[in-house]
Motif scaffolding. Structure first.
Motif, PDB file in Angstrom:
ATOM      1  N   SER A 145       0.834  -1.204   0.000  1.00 49.10           N
ATOM      2  CA  SER A 145       0.000   0.000   0.000  1.00 49.10           C
ATOM      3  C   SER A 145       0.872   1.258   0.000  1.00 49.10           C
ATOM      4  O   SER A 145       2.009   1.244   0.488  1.00 49.10           O
ATOM      5  N   GLY A 146       0.338   2.324  -0.541  1.00 48.17           N
ATOM      6  CA  GLY A 146       1.047   3.604  -0.529  1.00 48.17           C
ATOM      7  C   GLY A 146       1.340   4.061   0.891  1.00 48.17           C
ATOM      8  O   GLY A 146       2.371   4.691   1.148  1.00 48.17           O
ATOM      9  N   ALA A 147       0.443   3.740   1.816  1.00 50.29           N
ATOM     10  CA  ALA A 147       0.645   4.145   3.214  1.00 50.29           C
ATOM     11  C   ALA A 147       1.876   3.453   3.810  1.00 50.29           C
ATOM     12  O   ALA A 147       2.684   4.093   4.491  1.00 50.29           O
ATOM     13  N   LEU A 148       2.026   2.140   3.555  1.00 52.17           N
ATOM     14  CA  LEU A 148       3.203   1.453   4.090  1.00 52.17           C
ATOM     15  C   LEU A 148       4.470   1.940   3.389  1.00 52.17           C
ATOM     16  O   LEU A 148       5.506   2.103   4.025  1.00 52.17           O
ATOM     17  N   LYS A 149       4.385   2.213   2.109  1.00 54.83           N
ATOM     18  CA  LYS A 149       5.537   2.767   1.387  1.00 54.83           C
ATOM     19  C   LYS A 149       5.922   4.119   1.979  1.00 54.83           C
ATOM     20  O   LYS A 149       7.102   4.421   2.163  1.00 54.83           O
ATOM     21  N   HIS A 150       4.925   4.942   2.314  1.00 57.06           N
ATOM     22  CA  HIS A 150       5.194   6.239   2.959  1.00 57.06           C
ATOM     23  C   HIS A 150       5.907   6.028   4.295  1.00 57.06           C
ATOM     24  O   HIS A 150       6.858   6.751   4.614  1.00 57.06           O
ATOM     25  N   PHE A 151       5.457   5.053   5.073  1.00 52.05           N
ATOM     26  CA  PHE A 151       6.125   4.727   6.331  1.00 52.05           C
ATOM     27  C   PHE A 151       7.600   4.437   6.084  1.00 52.05           C
ATOM     28  O   PHE A 151       8.481   5.007   6.732  1.00 52.05           O
ATOM     29  N   PHE A 152       7.879   3.561   5.134  1.00 49.99           N
ATOM     30  CA  PHE A 152       9.268   3.231   4.833  1.00 49.99           C
ATOM     31  C   PHE A 152      10.045   4.449   4.339  1.00 49.99           C
ATOM     32  O   PHE A 152      11.202   4.646   4.703  1.00 49.99           O
ATOM     33  N   ASP A 153       9.419   5.269   3.514  1.00 55.39           N
ATOM     34  CA  ASP A 153      10.095   6.473   3.008  1.00 55.39           C
ATOM     35  C   ASP A 153      10.508   7.403   4.144  1.00 55.39           C
ATOM     36  O   ASP A 153      11.563   8.026   4.093  1.00 55.39           O
ATOM     37  N   THR A 154       9.662   7.512   5.172  1.00 57.64           N
ATOM     38  CA  THR A 154       9.962   8.458   6.251  1.00 57.64           C
ATOM     39  C   THR A 154      10.933   7.895   7.287  1.00 57.64           C
ATOM     40  O   THR A 154      11.634   8.661   7.937  1.00 57.64           O
ATOM     41  N   ILE A 155      10.984   6.569   7.426  1.00 49.67           N
ATOM     42  CA  ILE A 155      11.854   6.015   8.471  1.00 49.67           C
ATOM     43  C   ILE A 155      13.162   5.449   7.939  1.00 49.67           C
ATOM     44  O   ILE A 155      14.077   5.192   8.723  1.00 49.67           O
ATOM     45  N   TYR A 156      13.278   5.250   6.645  1.00 54.80           N
ATOM     46  CA  TYR A 156      14.404   4.495   6.099  1.00 54.80           C
ATOM     47  C   TYR A 156      15.765   5.067   6.523  1.00 54.80           C
ATOM     48  O   TYR A 156      16.552   4.379   7.179  1.00 54.80           O
ATOM     49  N   TYR A 157      16.049   6.279   6.160  1.00 55.75           N
ATOM     50  CA  TYR A 157      17.379   6.823   6.482  1.00 55.75           C
ATOM     51  C   TYR A 157      17.582   7.081   7.971  1.00 55.75           C
ATOM     52  O   TYR A 157      18.653   6.757   8.498  1.00 55.75           O
ATOM     53  N   PRO A 158      16.593   7.607   8.692  1.00 56.97           N
ATOM     54  CA  PRO A 158      16.824   7.760  10.132  1.00 56.97           C
ATOM     55  C   PRO A 158      17.079   6.427  10.844  1.00 56.97           C
ATOM     56  O   PRO A 158      17.841   6.370  11.808  1.00 56.97           O
ATOM     57  N   CYS A 159      16.454   5.351  10.354  1.00 59.02           N
ATOM     58  CA  CYS A 159      16.569   4.052  11.031  1.00 59.02           C
ATOM     59  C   CYS A 159      17.641   3.143  10.443  1.00 59.02           C
ATOM     60  O   CYS A 159      17.919   2.083  11.011  1.00 59.02           O
ATOM     61  N   LEU A 160      18.238   3.540   9.352  1.00 55.02           N
ATOM     62  CA  LEU A 160      19.122   2.656   8.601  1.00 55.02           C
ATOM     63  C   LEU A 160      20.225   2.038   9.457  1.00 55.02           C
ATOM     64  O   LEU A 160      20.426   0.831   9.442  1.00 55.02           O
ATOM     65  N   GLU A 161      20.937   2.817  10.209  1.00 56.39           N
ATOM     66  CA  GLU A 161      22.032   2.271  11.015  1.00 56.39           C
ATOM     67  C   GLU A 161      21.577   1.849  12.408  1.00 56.39           C
ATOM     68  O   GLU A 161      22.132   0.918  12.985  1.00 56.39           O
ATOM     69  N   GLU A 162      20.579   2.528  12.933  1.00 55.51           N
ATOM     70  CA  GLU A 162      20.173   2.323  14.330  1.00 55.51           C
ATOM     71  C   GLU A 162      19.339   1.068  14.575  1.00 55.51           C
ATOM     72  O   GLU A 162      19.241   0.625  15.709  1.00 55.51           O
ATOM     73  N   THR A 163      18.695   0.528  13.529  1.00 61.98           N
ATOM     74  CA  THR A 163      17.762  -0.574  13.773  1.00 61.98           C
ATOM     75  C   THR A 163      18.178  -1.873  13.095  1.00 61.98           C
ATOM     76  O   THR A 163      17.355  -2.786  12.950  1.00 61.98           O
TER      77      THR A 163
END
Length: 150
Positions: free
Chosen positions: A67-85
């Motif tokens: 869904s576009g909503a889940l894609k939006h979630f990934f778009d907003t968290i990807y770089y902030p979470c990339l190393e930390e999670t």
């Protein structure tokens, strides 16, 4: 206490049934010490992910993709979470009317890019949701929650 974050886009009765069973499995009395937090994909943030010890993702398959909503979630968290999670345990459920292959592949590719580790096999339902499908959703919730139970 450990925290399980369920991030979902629930746009149909089928995905609502699946979400409810995942949540029931995650909150079963047999699993102790796990707080379950549920967020709609459009409202979930990187802060929610940082506070989580595991994540379950839920999406319909729309036009061969998540869904576009889940894609939006990934778009907003990807770089902030990339190393930390990295190594964050995750689970996934997908519902499609005709096919869910593209949605499954896309979510797994992004979760893999984040370095997240699958804690349970994904639940993929095509067509009407059956009792067996709902049992698999319950097991998904229980399995991922048990993974982080102290």
């Amino acid at each position: 206490m450990s925290r399980l974050l369920i991030v979902h886009h629930t746009a149909s009765p089928a995905t609502q049934e699946m979400l409810e069973k995942v949540r029931q499995g995650a909150t079963t009395d047999e699993i102790e010490g796990v707080e379950v937090v549920t967020r709609a994909a459009l409202n979930a943030t990187a802060s929610d992910v940082f506070a989580a010890d595991a994540v379950i993702l839920g999406t319909p398959a729309n036009i061969g993709y998540m869904s576009g909503a889940l894609k939006h979630f990934f778009d907003t968290i990807y770089y902030p979470c990339l190393e930390e999670t990295r190594r964050l345990p995750y689970g996934l459920y997908v519902h499609g009317n005709n096919d869910a292959t593209g949605a499954l592949r896309a979510v797994e590719a992004i979760a893999g890019g984040l370095g997240w580790e699958r804690a349970a096999a994904p639940v993929v339902v095509v067509g009407a949701v059956t009792k067996t499908d709902l049992e698999a959703c319950w097991e998904l919730g229980a399995t991922v929650a048990a993974t982080i139970s102290p």
